[in-house]
Design an enzyme around this catalytic site. Sequence first.
Site, PDB file in Angstrom:
ATOM      1  N   TYR A 102      29.377  27.549  86.349  1.00  0.00           N
ATOM      2  CA  TYR A 102      29.513  27.250  87.780  1.00  0.00           C
ATOM      3  C   TYR A 102      28.128  26.997  88.373  1.00  0.00           C
ATOM      4  O   TYR A 102      27.900  26.016  89.085  1.00  0.00           O
ATOM      5  CB  TYR A 102      30.206  28.423  88.484  1.00  0.00           C
ATOM      6  CG  TYR A 102      30.350  28.279  89.989  1.00  0.00           C
ATOM      7  CD1 TYR A 102      31.396  27.564  90.550  1.00  0.00           C
ATOM      8  CD2 TYR A 102      29.435  28.878  90.864  1.00  0.00           C
ATOM      9  CE1 TYR A 102      31.530  27.436  91.938  1.00  0.00           C
ATOM     10  CE2 TYR A 102      29.560  28.763  92.244  1.00  0.00           C
ATOM     11  CZ  TYR A 102      30.607  28.043  92.773  1.00  0.00           C
ATOM     12  OH  TYR A 102      30.744  27.923  94.144  1.00  0.00           O
ATOM     13  N   LYS A 132      26.264  23.751  90.324  1.00  0.00           N
ATOM     14  CA  LYS A 132      25.701  23.862  91.678  1.00  0.00           C
ATOM     15  C   LYS A 132      24.204  23.524  91.700  1.00  0.00           C
ATOM     16  O   LYS A 132      23.711  22.921  92.647  1.00  0.00           O
ATOM     17  CB  LYS A 132      25.981  25.252  92.250  1.00  0.00           C
ATOM     18  CG  LYS A 132      27.485  25.531  92.435  1.00  0.00           C
ATOM     19  CD  LYS A 132      28.156  24.486  93.312  1.00  0.00           C
ATOM     20  CE  LYS A 132      29.613  24.762  93.577  1.00  0.00           C
ATOM     21  NZ  LYS A 132      30.225  23.748  94.452  1.00  0.00           N
TER      22      LYS A 132
HETATM   23  N1  LIG Z   1      33.802  30.555  99.343  1.00  0.00           N
HETATM   24  C1  LIG Z   1      32.561  30.820  99.006  1.00  0.00           C
HETATM   25  O1  LIG Z   1      32.099  31.974  99.115  1.00  0.00           O
HETATM   26  C2  LIG Z   1      31.669  29.710  98.504  1.00  0.00           C
HETATM   27  C3  LIG Z   1      30.304  29.987  98.335  1.00  0.00           C
HETATM   28  C4  LIG Z   1      29.470  28.983  97.886  1.00  0.00           C
HETATM   29  C5  LIG Z   1      29.961  27.715  97.617  1.00  0.00           C
HETATM   30  N2  LIG Z   1      31.300  27.468  97.769  1.00  0.00           N
HETATM   31  C6  LIG Z   1      31.779  26.100  97.495  1.00  0.00           C
HETATM   32  O2  LIG Z   1      32.486  25.634  98.629  1.00  0.00           O
HETATM   33  C7  LIG Z   1      33.337  24.558  98.249  1.00  0.00           C
HETATM   34  C8  LIG Z   1      34.698  24.746  98.904  1.00  0.00           C
HETATM   35  O3  LIG Z   1      35.337  25.872  98.347  1.00  0.00           O
HETATM   36  P1  LIG Z   1      36.080  26.961  99.242  1.00  0.00           P
HETATM   37  O4  LIG Z   1      35.325  28.217  99.096  1.00  0.00           O
HETATM   38  O5  LIG Z   1      36.342  26.448 100.580  1.00  0.00           O
HETATM   39  O6  LIG Z   1      37.423  27.182  98.383  1.00  0.00           O
HETATM   40  P2  LIG Z   1      38.950  26.776  98.679  1.00  0.00           P
HETATM   41  O7  LIG Z   1      39.670  27.006  97.394  1.00  0.00           O
HETATM   42  O8  LIG Z   1      39.428  27.470  99.893  1.00  0.00           O
HETATM   43  O9  LIG Z   1      38.864  25.218  98.982  1.00  0.00           O
HETATM   44  C9  LIG Z   1      38.583  24.280  97.971  1.00  0.00           C
HETATM   45  C10 LIG Z   1      39.441  23.036  98.177  1.00  0.00           C
HETATM   46  O10 LIG Z   1      39.132  22.088  97.141  1.00  0.00           O
HETATM   47  C11 LIG Z   1      40.351  21.560  96.669  1.00  0.00           C
HETATM   48  N3  LIG Z   1      40.208  21.064  95.292  1.00  0.00           N
HETATM   49  C12 LIG Z   1      40.115  21.779  94.145  1.00  0.00           C
HETATM   50  N4  LIG Z   1      40.049  20.972  93.092  1.00  0.00           N
HETATM   51  C13 LIG Z   1      40.080  19.703  93.569  1.00  0.00           C
HETATM   52  C14 LIG Z   1      40.031  18.434  92.959  1.00  0.00           C
HETATM   53  N5  LIG Z   1      39.954  18.289  91.623  1.00  0.00           N
HETATM   54  N6  LIG Z   1      40.099  17.331  93.741  1.00  0.00           N
HETATM   55  C15 LIG Z   1      40.207  17.455  95.090  1.00  0.00           C
HETATM   56  N7  LIG Z   1      40.263  18.630  95.722  1.00  0.00           N
HETATM   57  C16 LIG Z   1      40.189  19.754  94.974  1.00  0.00           C
HETATM   58  C17 LIG Z   1      41.338  22.712  96.762  1.00  0.00           C
HETATM   59  O11 LIG Z   1      42.686  22.283  96.744  1.00  0.00           O
HETATM   60  C18 LIG Z   1      40.934  23.361  98.067  1.00  0.00           C
HETATM   61  O12 LIG Z   1      41.644  22.812  99.155  1.00  0.00           O
HETATM   62  C19 LIG Z   1      33.352  24.560  96.732  1.00  0.00           C
HETATM   63  O13 LIG Z   1      32.514  23.521  96.250  1.00  0.00           O
HETATM   64  C20 LIG Z   1      32.782  25.923  96.376  1.00  0.00           C
HETATM   65  O14 LIG Z   1      32.182  25.917  95.098  1.00  0.00           O
HETATM   66  C21 LIG Z   1      32.170  28.435  98.204  1.00  0.00           C
END
Ligand SMILES: NC(=O)c1ccc[n+]([C@@H]2O[C@H](COP(=O)([O-])OP(=O)(O)OC[C@H]3O[C@@H](n4cnc5c(N)ncnc54)[C@H](O)[C@@H]3O)[C@@H](O)[C@H]2O)c1
Length: 282
Positions: free
Chosen positions: A155, A159
């Site tokens: 992961y 990133k």
């Molecule tokens: N939540 C955290 O603490 C956090 C921290 C750092 C980075 N992130 C990053 O934030 C971004 C959003 O994640 P989130 O935390 O909102 O999670 P989440 O699961 O709530 O949202 C992610 C969205 O991406 C969609 N998705 C997944 N695979 C997909 C694909 N192949 N094609 C199109 N859409 C797809 C999902 O259906 C979902 O709606 C991600 O890149 C994640 O790595 C999250």
Amino acid sequence: MKDLANKTAFVTGAASGIGLGIATALAQAGAKVMLCDIEEAALDKAVQGLKRTNADVDGVKADVSLKTELDAAAKATLARFGKVHILVNNAGVGGAGPYGAWTDDDLAWTVGVNLMGVLWGIEIFGPLIESHGEGGHIVSTASIAGLLSRGSLPYNVTKYGVVAISEGLRMELAPRGVGVSVLCPGFIRTQIMTSRRNEPPRFDRPDRAALAKAEASELHQFVRQRVETGIDPLYVGELVREGIEEDRAYIFTDTEFEPYIEARFAAIKQGFDAIRGREPRR
Ligand SMILES: NC(=O)c1ccc[n+]([C@@H]2O[C@H](COP(=O)([O-])OP(=O)(O)OC[C@H]3O[C@@H](n4cnc5c(N)ncnc54)[C@H](O)[C@@H]3O)[C@@H](O)[C@H]2O)c1
């Protein structure tokens, strides 16, 4: 981009969490938004929810790891809104797990969504943003894990990759009127811990025993608890809107991990100090 009103944004992973927060904040600033996601029911619900606020939004289903689907989503965006000014590469999954639990399928899934999806997003939408001469902006969601590697190493690789792409692209596109930012969130209250709900069947062969063990680990439980009590994703969306308006290179959500990143920079500097003054043999 100072004025987002009537500009068009394409946001991936927009049906949930940070992506929905970003789509909402951009719509509140008067932008038209095409929400893109792989999860159709959640996408419909998100689009309907925003339409009720009189926002000019629509939805398109695509798996961002598949170039043909992103291509089709781009065409749908142009057909619906005519132009695109803002690309938000946000879709991501918390796949692959810790050392000892990696499989070919899991790595392909994680790298496909988190890294290839960002590369194809830029390759497909970059020229569309440049084509109209009105300027634009590209934001990609990395993570604090794009600057600090602990825990789920594959992961983190994706990133770090998103940070690398964004830093390089920012220099390349600045003279061409397109800003580039990388979003590095800390712990945000989203559905990231249930990412496997969206793992396409072609990849759905994880090492279940290794995963169950990893999910029972203290680190996993800690992360789960921090995400559950994390920062509001709409607040993150508002920070992204601000980041676009101010053309910020890095968009952070909080300062929790700043001391650890400073310690990393200090360790890198130690590496340079260790050889400082020596003449390299050529
Ligand atoms: N939540 C955290 O603490 C956090 C921290 C750092 C980075 N992130 C990053 O934030 C971004 C959003 O994640 P989130 O935390 O909102 O999670 P989440 O699961 O709530 O949202 C992610 C969205 O991406 C969609 N998705 C997944 N695979 C997909 C694909 N192949 N094609 C199109 N859409 C797809 C999902 O259906 C979902 O709606 C991600 O890149 C994640 O790595 C999250």
